[in-house]
Design a protein around this motif. Sequence first.
Motif, PDB file in Angstrom:
ATOM      1  N   SER A 177       0.803  -1.220   0.000  1.00 14.90           N
ATOM      2  CA  SER A 177       0.000   0.000   0.000  1.00 14.90           C
ATOM      3  C   SER A 177       0.833   1.267   0.000  1.00 14.90           C
ATOM      4  O   SER A 177       0.307   2.348  -0.276  1.00 14.90           O
ATOM      5  N   SER A 178       2.123   1.156   0.316  1.00 12.32           N
ATOM      6  CA  SER A 178       2.990   2.340   0.342  1.00 12.32           C
ATOM      7  C   SER A 178       4.411   1.905   0.647  1.00 12.32           C
ATOM      8  O   SER A 178       4.658   0.778   1.093  1.00 12.32           O
ATOM      9  N   ILE A 179       5.336   2.802   0.432  1.00  5.40           N
ATOM     10  CA  ILE A 179       6.714   2.562   0.863  1.00  5.40           C
ATOM     11  C   ILE A 179       6.786   2.774   2.369  1.00  5.40           C
ATOM     12  O   ILE A 179       6.355   3.802   2.885  1.00  5.40           O
ATOM     13  N   GLY A 180       7.310   1.800   3.081  1.00  5.89           N
ATOM     14  CA  GLY A 180       7.538   1.964   4.513  1.00  5.89           C
ATOM     15  C   GLY A 180       6.417   1.508   5.407  1.00  5.89           C
ATOM     16  O   GLY A 180       6.560   1.529   6.629  1.00  5.89           O
ATOM     17  N   GLY A 181       5.288   1.065   4.841  1.00  2.00           N
ATOM     18  CA  GLY A 181       4.219   0.551   5.676  1.00  2.00           C
ATOM     19  C   GLY A 181       4.510  -0.869   6.116  1.00  2.00           C
ATOM     20  O   GLY A 181       5.434  -1.536   5.616  1.00  2.00           O
ATOM     21  N   ALA A 182       3.718  -1.361   7.065  1.00  2.00           N
ATOM     22  CA  ALA A 182       3.900  -2.732   7.521  1.00  2.00           C
ATOM     23  C   ALA A 182       3.793  -3.740   6.372  1.00  2.00           C
ATOM     24  O   ALA A 182       4.559  -4.711   6.342  1.00  2.00           O
ATOM     25  N   PRO A 183       2.875  -3.565   5.389  1.00  2.00           N
ATOM     26  CA  PRO A 183       2.843  -4.510   4.270  1.00  2.00           C
ATOM     27  C   PRO A 183       4.146  -4.537   3.470  1.00  2.00           C
ATOM     28  O   PRO A 183       4.541  -5.595   2.970  1.00  2.00           O
ATOM     29  N   HIS A 184       4.799  -3.382   3.340  1.00  2.00           N
ATOM     30  CA  HIS A 184       6.101  -3.341   2.663  1.00  2.00           C
ATOM     31  C   HIS A 184       7.134  -4.129   3.464  1.00  2.00           C
ATOM     32  O   HIS A 184       7.819  -5.020   2.946  1.00  2.00           O
ATOM     33  N   LEU A 185       7.236  -3.831   4.763  1.00  2.00           N
ATOM     34  CA  LEU A 185       8.234  -4.520   5.581  1.00  2.00           C
ATOM     35  C   LEU A 185       7.900  -5.991   5.749  1.00  2.00           C
ATOM     36  O   LEU A 185       8.806  -6.815   5.941  1.00  2.00           O
ATOM     37  N   ALA A 186       6.609  -6.344   5.676  1.00  4.48           N
ATOM     38  CA  ALA A 186       6.243  -7.754   5.751  1.00  4.48           C
ATOM     39  C   ALA A 186       6.860  -8.526   4.590  1.00  4.48           C
ATOM     40  O   ALA A 186       7.350  -9.653   4.759  1.00  4.48           O
ATOM     41  N   GLY A 187       6.836  -7.917   3.397  1.00  2.00           N
ATOM     42  CA  GLY A 187       7.458  -8.550   2.239  1.00  2.00           C
ATOM     43  C   GLY A 187       8.959  -8.628   2.371  1.00  2.00           C
ATOM     44  O   GLY A 187       9.580  -9.641   2.017  1.00  2.00           O
ATOM     45  N   GLU A 188       9.565  -7.564   2.900  1.00  2.00           N
ATOM     46  CA  GLU A 188      11.015  -7.562   3.062  1.00  2.00           C
ATOM     47  C   GLU A 188      11.454  -8.583   4.117  1.00  2.00           C
ATOM     48  O   GLU A 188      12.479  -9.247   3.959  1.00  2.00           O
ATOM     49  N   LEU A 189      10.667  -8.715   5.181  1.00  2.00           N
ATOM     50  CA  LEU A 189      10.988  -9.702   6.207  1.00  2.00           C
ATOM     51  C   LEU A 189      10.835 -11.118   5.644  1.00  2.00           C
ATOM     52  O   LEU A 189      11.628 -12.019   5.967  1.00  2.00           O
ATOM     53  N   PHE A 190       9.832 -11.317   4.792  1.00  3.46           N
ATOM     54  CA  PHE A 190       9.644 -12.620   4.141  1.00  3.46           C
ATOM     55  C   PHE A 190      10.852 -12.950   3.268  1.00  3.46           C
ATOM     56  O   PHE A 190      11.348 -14.094   3.267  1.00  3.46           O
ATOM     57  N   LYS A 191      11.340 -11.972   2.528  1.00  2.27           N
ATOM     58  CA  LYS A 191      12.526 -12.183   1.703  1.00  2.27           C
ATOM     59  C   LYS A 191      13.732 -12.549   2.560  1.00  2.27           C
ATOM     60  O   LYS A 191      14.488 -13.473   2.235  1.00  2.27           O
ATOM     61  N   LEU A 192      13.904 -11.818   3.661  1.00  2.00           N
ATOM     62  CA  LEU A 192      15.071 -12.015   4.517  1.00  2.00           C
ATOM     63  C   LEU A 192      15.062 -13.394   5.168  1.00  2.00           C
ATOM     64  O   LEU A 192      16.054 -14.140   5.103  1.00  2.00           O
ATOM     65  N   LEU A 193      13.936 -13.743   5.800  1.00  2.00           N
ATOM     66  CA  LEU A 193      13.872 -15.003   6.530  1.00  2.00           C
ATOM     67  C   LEU A 193      13.638 -16.201   5.607  1.00  2.00           C
ATOM     68  O   LEU A 193      14.076 -17.317   5.904  1.00  2.00           O
ATOM     69  N   GLY A 194      12.939 -15.972   4.487  1.00  2.87           N
ATOM     70  CA  GLY A 194      12.680 -17.060   3.545  1.00  2.87           C
ATOM     71  C   GLY A 194      13.788 -17.263   2.542  1.00  2.87           C
ATOM     72  O   GLY A 194      13.777 -18.240   1.782  1.00  2.87           O
ATOM     73  N   ARG A 195      14.753 -16.335   2.505  1.00  2.84           N
ATOM     74  CA  ARG A 195      15.904 -16.414   1.606  1.00  2.84           C
ATOM     75  C   ARG A 195      15.459 -16.536   0.150  1.00  2.84           C
ATOM     76  O   ARG A 195      15.909 -17.398  -0.607  1.00  2.84           O
ATOM     77  N   VAL A 196      14.562 -15.616  -0.214  1.00 11.03           N
ATOM     78  CA  VAL A 196      14.080 -15.564  -1.595  1.00 11.03           C
ATOM     79  C   VAL A 196      14.133 -14.120  -2.065  1.00 11.03           C
ATOM     80  O   VAL A 196      14.326 -13.194  -1.273  1.00 11.03           O
ATOM     81  N   GLU A 197      13.935 -13.921  -3.361  1.00  5.18           N
ATOM     82  CA  GLU A 197      13.887 -12.586  -3.932  1.00  5.18           C
ATOM     83  C   GLU A 197      12.473 -12.289  -4.425  1.00  5.18           C
ATOM     84  O   GLU A 197      11.880 -13.090  -5.144  1.00  5.18           O
ATOM     85  N   LEU A 198      11.954 -11.144  -4.007  1.00  5.75           N
ATOM     86  CA  LEU A 198      10.677 -10.637  -4.496  1.00  5.75           C
ATOM     87  C   LEU A 198      10.881  -9.170  -4.838  1.00  5.75           C
ATOM     88  O   LEU A 198      11.590  -8.455  -4.108  1.00  5.75           O
ATOM     89  N   THR A 199      10.289  -8.703  -5.902  1.00  9.90           N
ATOM     90  CA  THR A 199      10.404  -7.300  -6.295  1.00  9.90           C
ATOM     91  C   THR A 199       9.229  -6.520  -5.719  1.00  9.90           C
ATOM     92  O   THR A 199       8.063  -6.861  -5.963  1.00  9.90           O
ATOM     93  N   HIS A 200       9.543  -5.467  -4.971  1.00  9.83           N
ATOM     94  CA  HIS A 200       8.512  -4.655  -4.333  1.00  9.83           C
ATOM     95  C   HIS A 200       7.896  -3.690  -5.341  1.00  9.83           C
ATOM     96  O   HIS A 200       8.604  -2.970  -6.052  1.00  9.83           O
ATOM     97  N   VAL A 201       6.558  -3.660  -5.387  1.00 15.30           N
ATOM     98  CA  VAL A 201       5.829  -2.717  -6.249  1.00 15.30           C
ATOM     99  C   VAL A 201       4.912  -1.895  -5.343  1.00 15.30           C
ATOM    100  O   VAL A 201       3.845  -2.367  -4.943  1.00 15.30           O
ATOM    101  N   PRO A 202       5.321  -0.672  -4.968  1.00 14.58           N
ATOM    102  CA  PRO A 202       4.492   0.138  -4.064  1.00 14.58           C
ATOM    103  C   PRO A 202       3.377   0.871  -4.793  1.00 14.58           C
ATOM    104  O   PRO A 202       3.513   1.242  -5.964  1.00 14.58           O
ATOM    105  N   TYR A 203       2.268   1.089  -4.092  1.00 14.51           N
ATOM    106  CA  TYR A 203       1.119   1.808  -4.640  1.00 14.51           C
ATOM    107  C   TYR A 203       0.726   2.922  -3.671  1.00 14.51           C
ATOM    108  O   TYR A 203       1.226   2.991  -2.548  1.00 14.51           O
TER     109      TYR A 203
END
Length: 342
Positions: A177-203
Amino acid sequence: MRPTRRAALLLPLALPLPARAQGAAAGTEWPSRPIRFVVPYPPGGPTDLVGRVAAAALASGRASEGSAAALAGGRAGEGAPPVPAVVENRAGASGAIGAGEVARAAPDGTTFLVNASAHVIVPHLQPQPFDALADFTPVTELAKVPLVVVVPAASPIRDVAALLAAARQRPLTYASSSIGGAPHLAGELFKLLGRVELTHVPYRGSGPALTDLLADRVNVMFDSLASSAGHIREGRLRALAVTTAQRLPEHPDWPTVSEAGVPGYEITTWYGLWGPRGLPAAAAGRMQAALAAGLAQPEHAARLAAMGAIRTVPPPAGFARFVQAESDRWGRLVREAGIKGE
């Protein structure tokens, strides 16, 4: 019901005008002008929905019996005419436009910011035209809302394990929903702990992000249950997991991300109310008391529960301590994960 850009709701409050707002309006009851709840995102997203429930709670006739007396210091308004509570959407710049408007407002008890935890996250990612802590007066937390990992109903991804496997095989995108919101960091935390790459697309809000997710233009979203619940119920989105530490009682069949394949994963979002810097403590306390009374009313509590939200409404001092702790916590995560603003 499709939300309008501005919802005017009657607010039967009668509070003595704070000292800095006296003068030409001396002798009148506060608020003598409409109270503005500024939401720094478009209509339809979770912050907007929570803000509208809060405004409706203030306007509730059943809430007025207790909250108006609290706001008036024991006087129930003495026939003062109702004053509107107005929800205004001021979207843009990851919430900075709306928040900045409140930061610049007079601390006369008529302008408040309704924002999510992004309020204390975004400053760790990119410079802001205000100080998220020093330029605002914390009033109260309104609710906590779980996040849910969702994909389009037609997606071949049916669980977290499949999401991890797909992300390791091909590039995937996740909306927020935005840069810096919990949904953004949720994706980044998933990448970090899941050891995968996802491209963030903010709206600019959950609404536009969900539109593209439903159209399968992005692959996955870590969204507030408040905004995704309807699409999940109607079969347009598939819920893979919740981001909380435990399963939700309302959805016991949804696993947590941690138990579904990413151990240690946990994140939620929360929503709060702030006034400008210098808002009198009495005004903040009375507003919190009014919201606590209003949100306890069955119809408003039910609206929050339907969004998966947990009502909180602590006193201003407790919320101020919580906001500081959350800023520290998110700042550490941003630094340790190397998350950058975009």
